[in-house]
Design a protein around this motif. Structure first.
Motif, PDB file in Angstrom:
ATOM      1  N   ASN A   1       9.092  11.939 -20.459  1.00  0.00           N
ATOM      2  CA  ASN A   1       7.994  11.228 -19.892  1.00  0.00           C
ATOM      3  C   ASN A   1       7.082  12.420 -19.290  1.00  0.00           C
ATOM      4  OD1 ASN A   1       8.475   8.192 -19.631  1.00  0.00           O
ATOM      5  ND2 ASN A   1      10.469   9.156 -18.784  1.00  0.00           N
ATOM      6  N   TRP A   2       5.641  12.262 -19.252  1.00  0.00           N
ATOM      7  CA  TRP A   2       4.883  12.992 -18.397  1.00  0.00           C
ATOM      8  C   TRP A   2       3.207  12.792 -18.985  1.00  0.00           C
ATOM      9  CZ3 TRP A   2       4.994  15.059 -14.218  1.00  0.00           C
ATOM     10  CH2 TRP A   2       4.189  16.181 -13.738  1.00  0.00           C
ATOM     11  N   PHE A   3       2.926  12.869 -20.156  1.00  0.00           N
ATOM     12  CA  PHE A   3       1.728  12.534 -20.626  1.00  0.00           C
ATOM     13  C   PHE A   3       1.440  11.000 -20.854  1.00  0.00           C
ATOM     14  CE2 PHE A   3       2.011  17.042 -22.435  1.00  0.00           C
ATOM     15  CZ  PHE A   3       1.542  17.595 -21.349  1.00  0.00           C
ATOM     16  N   ASN A   4       2.466  10.328 -21.014  1.00  0.00           N
ATOM     17  CA  ASN A   4       2.589   8.950 -21.486  1.00  0.00           C
ATOM     18  C   ASN A   4       1.975   8.034 -20.166  1.00  0.00           C
ATOM     19  OD1 ASN A   4       4.946   9.738 -20.217  1.00  0.00           O
ATOM     20  ND2 ASN A   4       6.012   7.905 -21.057  1.00  0.00           N
ATOM     21  N   ALA A   5       0.745   8.138 -19.798  1.00  0.00           N
ATOM     22  CA  ALA A   5       0.087   7.544 -18.829  1.00  0.00           C
ATOM     23  C   ALA A   5      -0.584   6.313 -18.796  1.00  0.00           C
ATOM     24  CB  ALA A   5      -0.582   8.513 -17.783  1.00  0.00           C
ATOM     25  N   SER A   6       0.205   5.595 -19.662  1.00  0.00           N
ATOM     26  CA  SER A   6      -0.356   3.947 -19.807  1.00  0.00           C
ATOM     27  C   SER A   6       0.939   3.273 -19.856  1.00  0.00           C
ATOM     28  CB  SER A   6      -1.066   3.713 -21.133  1.00  0.00           C
ATOM     29  OG  SER A   6      -0.241   3.871 -22.323  1.00  0.00           O
ATOM     30  N   ASP A   7       0.627   1.964 -19.526  1.00  0.00           N
ATOM     31  CA  ASP A   7       1.746   0.899 -19.629  1.00  0.00           C
ATOM     32  C   ASP A   7       2.412   0.659 -20.820  1.00  0.00           C
ATOM     33  OD1 ASP A   7       1.854  -0.601 -16.909  1.00  0.00           O
ATOM     34  OD2 ASP A   7      -0.290  -0.668 -17.356  1.00  0.00           O
ATOM     35  N   GLU A   8       1.559   0.871 -22.069  1.00  0.00           N
ATOM     36  CA  GLU A   8       2.104   0.663 -23.202  1.00  0.00           C
ATOM     37  C   GLU A   8       2.800   1.986 -23.610  1.00  0.00           C
ATOM     38  OE1 GLU A   8       0.478  -0.202 -27.827  1.00  0.00           O
ATOM     39  OE2 GLU A   8      -1.121   0.197 -26.179  1.00  0.00           O
ATOM     40  N   LEU A   9       2.368   2.995 -23.386  1.00  0.00           N
ATOM     41  CA  LEU A   9       2.963   4.150 -24.079  1.00  0.00           C
ATOM     42  C   LEU A   9       4.131   4.439 -23.145  1.00  0.00           C
ATOM     43  CD1 LEU A   9       2.624   6.196 -25.998  1.00  0.00           C
ATOM     44  CD2 LEU A   9       1.281   7.764 -24.724  1.00  0.00           C
ATOM     45  N   PHE A  10       4.420   4.260 -21.844  1.00  0.00           N
ATOM     46  CA  PHE A  10       5.213   4.438 -21.077  1.00  0.00           C
ATOM     47  C   PHE A  10       6.504   3.551 -21.604  1.00  0.00           C
ATOM     48  CE2 PHE A  10       8.215   3.170 -17.351  1.00  0.00           C
ATOM     49  CZ  PHE A  10       8.215   4.574 -16.798  1.00  0.00           C
ATOM     50  N   GLN A  11       6.308   2.163 -21.546  1.00  0.00           N
ATOM     51  CA  GLN A  11       7.304   1.527 -22.118  1.00  0.00           C
ATOM     52  C   GLN A  11       7.843   1.800 -23.653  1.00  0.00           C
ATOM     53  OE1 GLN A  11       6.689  -2.973 -21.183  1.00  0.00           O
ATOM     54  NE2 GLN A  11       4.502  -2.105 -21.361  1.00  0.00           N
ATOM     55  N   ASP A  12       6.918   2.243 -24.284  1.00  0.00           N
ATOM     56  CA  ASP A  12       7.341   2.720 -25.829  1.00  0.00           C
ATOM     57  C   ASP A  12       8.261   4.042 -25.782  1.00  0.00           C
ATOM     58  OD1 ASP A  12       7.032   3.130 -28.689  1.00  0.00           O
ATOM     59  OD2 ASP A  12       5.859   4.781 -28.394  1.00  0.00           O
ATOM     60  N   ILE A  13       7.936   5.137 -25.191  1.00  0.00           N
ATOM     61  CA  ILE A  13       8.649   5.992 -25.057  1.00  0.00           C
ATOM     62  C   ILE A  13      10.066   5.837 -24.366  1.00  0.00           C
ATOM     63  CG2 ILE A  13       8.940   8.295 -23.703  1.00  0.00           C
ATOM     64  CD1 ILE A  13       7.041   8.548 -25.918  1.00  0.00           C
ATOM     65  N   ASN A  14       9.957   5.344 -23.307  1.00  0.00           N
ATOM     66  CA  ASN A  14      11.211   4.907 -22.503  1.00  0.00           C
ATOM     67  C   ASN A  14      12.090   4.251 -23.447  1.00  0.00           C
ATOM     68  OD1 ASN A  14      11.298   6.536 -19.926  1.00  0.00           O
ATOM     69  ND2 ASN A  14       9.340   5.689 -20.083  1.00  0.00           N
ATOM     70  N   ARG A  15      11.872   3.195 -24.014  1.00  0.00           N
ATOM     71  CA  ARG A  15      12.708   2.340 -24.764  1.00  0.00           C
ATOM     72  C   ARG A  15      13.191   2.937 -26.068  1.00  0.00           C
ATOM     73  NH1 ARG A  15       8.817  -3.231 -23.955  1.00  0.00           N
ATOM     74  NH2 ARG A  15       9.609  -3.788 -21.922  1.00  0.00           N
ATOM     75  N   ARG A  16      12.335   3.833 -26.493  1.00  0.00           N
ATOM     76  CA  ARG A  16      12.910   4.460 -27.677  1.00  0.00           C
ATOM     77  C   ARG A  16      13.744   5.356 -27.379  1.00  0.00           C
ATOM     78  NH1 ARG A  16       7.209   6.210 -30.672  1.00  0.00           N
ATOM     79  NH2 ARG A  16       8.623   7.132 -32.204  1.00  0.00           N
ATOM     80  N   VAL A  17      13.580   6.193 -26.381  1.00  0.00           N
ATOM     81  CA  VAL A  17      14.438   7.407 -25.870  1.00  0.00           C
ATOM     82  C   VAL A  17      15.800   6.682 -25.271  1.00  0.00           C
ATOM     83  CG1 VAL A  17      14.723   9.168 -24.302  1.00  0.00           C
ATOM     84  CG2 VAL A  17      12.693   9.048 -25.475  1.00  0.00           C
ATOM     85  N   LEU A  18      15.629   5.563 -24.632  1.00  0.00           N
ATOM     86  CA  LEU A  18      16.859   5.320 -23.920  1.00  0.00           C
ATOM     87  C   LEU A  18      18.063   4.606 -25.115  1.00  0.00           C
ATOM     88  CD1 LEU A  18      15.244   4.090 -20.694  1.00  0.00           C
ATOM     89  CD2 LEU A  18      16.997   5.808 -21.072  1.00  0.00           C
ATOM     90  N   ARG A  19      17.546   4.285 -26.287  1.00  0.00           N
ATOM     91  CA  ARG A  19      18.473   3.961 -27.021  1.00  0.00           C
ATOM     92  C   ARG A  19      19.569   5.045 -27.564  1.00  0.00           C
ATOM     93  NH1 ARG A  19      13.755   2.461 -31.402  1.00  0.00           N
ATOM     94  NH2 ARG A  19      12.826   0.609 -30.269  1.00  0.00           N
ATOM     95  N   HIS A  20      19.370   6.244 -26.997  1.00  0.00           N
ATOM     96  CA  HIS A  20      20.151   7.538 -27.303  1.00  0.00           C
ATOM     97  C   HIS A  20      20.956   7.934 -26.264  1.00  0.00           C
ATOM     98  CE1 HIS A  20      18.163   7.265 -31.421  1.00  0.00           C
ATOM     99  NE2 HIS A  20      17.124   7.329 -30.840  1.00  0.00           N
ATOM    100  N   THR A  21      21.422   9.155 -26.512  1.00  0.00           N
ATOM    101  CA  THR A  21      22.151   9.909 -25.275  1.00  0.00           C
ATOM    102  C   THR A  21      20.983  10.608 -24.437  1.00  0.00           C
ATOM    103  OG1 THR A  21      23.996  10.123 -26.602  1.00  0.00           O
ATOM    104  CG2 THR A  21      24.013  11.742 -24.707  1.00  0.00           C
ATOM    105  N   VAL A  22      21.221  10.148 -23.086  1.00  0.00           N
ATOM    106  CA  VAL A  22      20.024  10.741 -22.303  1.00  0.00           C
ATOM    107  C   VAL A  22      20.637  11.465 -20.969  1.00  0.00           C
ATOM    108  CG1 VAL A  22      18.284   9.859 -20.697  1.00  0.00           C
ATOM    109  CG2 VAL A  22      18.550   9.171 -23.153  1.00  0.00           C
ATOM    110  N   SER A  23      20.033  12.410 -20.503  1.00  0.00           N
ATOM    111  CA  SER A  23      20.372  13.057 -19.282  1.00  0.00           C
ATOM    112  C   SER A  23      18.821  13.226 -18.523  1.00  0.00           C
ATOM    113  CB  SER A  23      21.303  14.228 -19.193  1.00  0.00           C
ATOM    114  OG  SER A  23      20.600  15.417 -19.732  1.00  0.00           O
ATOM    115  N   LEU A  24      18.860  13.315 -17.123  1.00  0.00           N
ATOM    116  CA  LEU A  24      17.568  13.229 -16.450  1.00  0.00           C
ATOM    117  C   LEU A  24      16.951  14.562 -16.417  1.00  0.00           C
ATOM    118  CD1 LEU A  24      18.699  10.728 -13.270  1.00  0.00           C
ATOM    119  CD2 LEU A  24      17.339  10.191 -15.300  1.00  0.00           C
ATOM    120  N   GLY A  25      15.613  14.643 -16.465  1.00  0.00           N
ATOM    121  CA  GLY A  25      14.933  15.701 -15.895  1.00  0.00           C
ATOM    122  C   GLY A  25      14.340  15.437 -14.573  1.00  0.00           C
ATOM    123  N   ASN A  26      13.572  16.308 -13.937  1.00  0.00           N
ATOM    124  CA  ASN A  26      13.141  15.932 -12.746  1.00  0.00           C
ATOM    125  C   ASN A  26      11.999  14.906 -12.696  1.00  0.00           C
ATOM    126  OD1 ASN A  26      11.724  18.331 -14.019  1.00  0.00           O
ATOM    127  ND2 ASN A  26      10.231  17.867 -12.826  1.00  0.00           N
TER     128      ASN A  26
END
Length: 316
Positions: free
Chosen positions: A69-94
């Motif tokens: 996340n960072w430039f995805n500053a809209s509700d639609e894009l925030f949801q899109d990025i996170n839902r697509r990424v969280l299907r995979h293996t994930v660790s946190l950034g700051n």
């Protein structure tokens, strides 16, 4: 705490504990994707790259190690990025840590060192505040982000691969930054490898790429920092970079690569659709906005770094 320059104690961990329980990987290729920065077109290109590998008979695991996340500053894009990424293996950034668990006075949680201009720090803090407002409207995604680990250890091709966001001391550490290698951080790198049973450290966070190799404790070791998957990393080159680790065919288009045993570690470009991304970015972050001032030039044109300047140690 100084907002944007220091980080919460929750970011800290001990190097000796990081690869105590490696998780076996059965796929043939691992993509480690740091710094997507909310760029949906880079994510689409990475998905296409993985699909092409699958069509060639190579199974691929996508691992996102923070700041997707960072430039995805809209509700639609925030949801899109996170839902697509969280299907995979994930660790946190700051970024994800502060979206899921906002820390008092942490600002962006970037832990920027002194060489970063204060204007950059203040703009990043304001970008984070805007994103936190969006994330608060999506508590289900906040909760899912909060459940992700701060680091991962993978067993792949006979090697233990530590996947962190920053460095082996902190989720937002700068000890594996390009600037740190340029300044000569060999002793710190050796100390980290001596403290833990890892063969490869794969990181991101600090925005410029690094590929280092050397011997520590009679073992070959590698550090790879992909810089950013979602914006340009190299001179006059707007493509992102990811880390590709494989026991199968090497990547013909890698900008740098290194063999460790039967495993190939490479920095591979992400040739996303810049013509589609720039108007979308400009709509979210118009001229004069915080993200435009800090990042638009780099998104459009890349950096001043030549590919050979990303290589350190005994990498061949």
């Amino acid at each position: 705490m100084t907002e944007g320059r220091s980080c919460p104690l929750a970011y800290r961990y001990q190097a000796a504990q990081l690869c105590a329980e490696p998780v076996p990987v059965s796929e043939d290729v691992v993509y480690i994707i740091g710094g997507l920065y909310g760029n949906p077109h880079a994510l689409t290109e990475i998905e296409r790259m993985a699909q092409a590998e699958e069509q060639a008979g190579r199974r691929v695991r996508l691992v996102f190690n923070g700041d997707f996340n960072w430039f995805n500053a809209s509700d639609e894009l925030f949801q899109d990025i996170n839902r697509r990424v969280l299907r995979h293996t994930v660790s946190l950034g700051n970024v994800e840590f502060e979206l899921a668990n906002p820390s008092a006075e942490a600002g962006c949680g970037c832990a920027y060192p002194d060489f970063v201009d204060q204007g950059v720090v203040e703009r990043s803090n304001r970008i984070m505040t805007r994103l936190q407002g969006i994330a608060a409207r999506h508590p289900e995604l906040q909760g899912e982000l909060a459940r992700q680990p701060r680091y991962l250890c993978l067993m792949f091709g006979g090697l233990k691969i530590l996947v962190v966001h920053g460095d082996p001391d902190s989720l937002a550490g700068w000890g594996l930054a390009h600037e740190a290698f340029s300044a000569g951080n060999e002793s710190a790198v050796e100390a980290w490898f001596q403290a833990m049973d890892a063969d490869v450290i794969a990181c991101t966070h600090t925005c410029l790429p690094v590929l280092w190799s050397g011997r520590v404790g009679e073992r070959a070791r590698t550090v790879v920092n992909n810089g950013s998957a979602g914006m340009g990393n190299l001179r006059a080159d707007a493509r992102g970079l990811i880390t590709r680790i494989s026991t199968e065919a090497s990547a013909d288009n890698a900008v740098a690569g290194h063999d460790q045993g039967n495993v190939r570690v490479s920095l591979v470009p992400v040739a996303f659709d810049l013509k589609a991304w720039l108007p979308q970015f400009d709509g979210l972050w118009p001229a004069g906005s915080d993200a435009a001032l800090s990042y638009r030039s780099r998104i459009a044109q890349g950096t001043s770094l030549a590919p050979e300047q990303a290589v350190f140690g005994s990498v061949l």
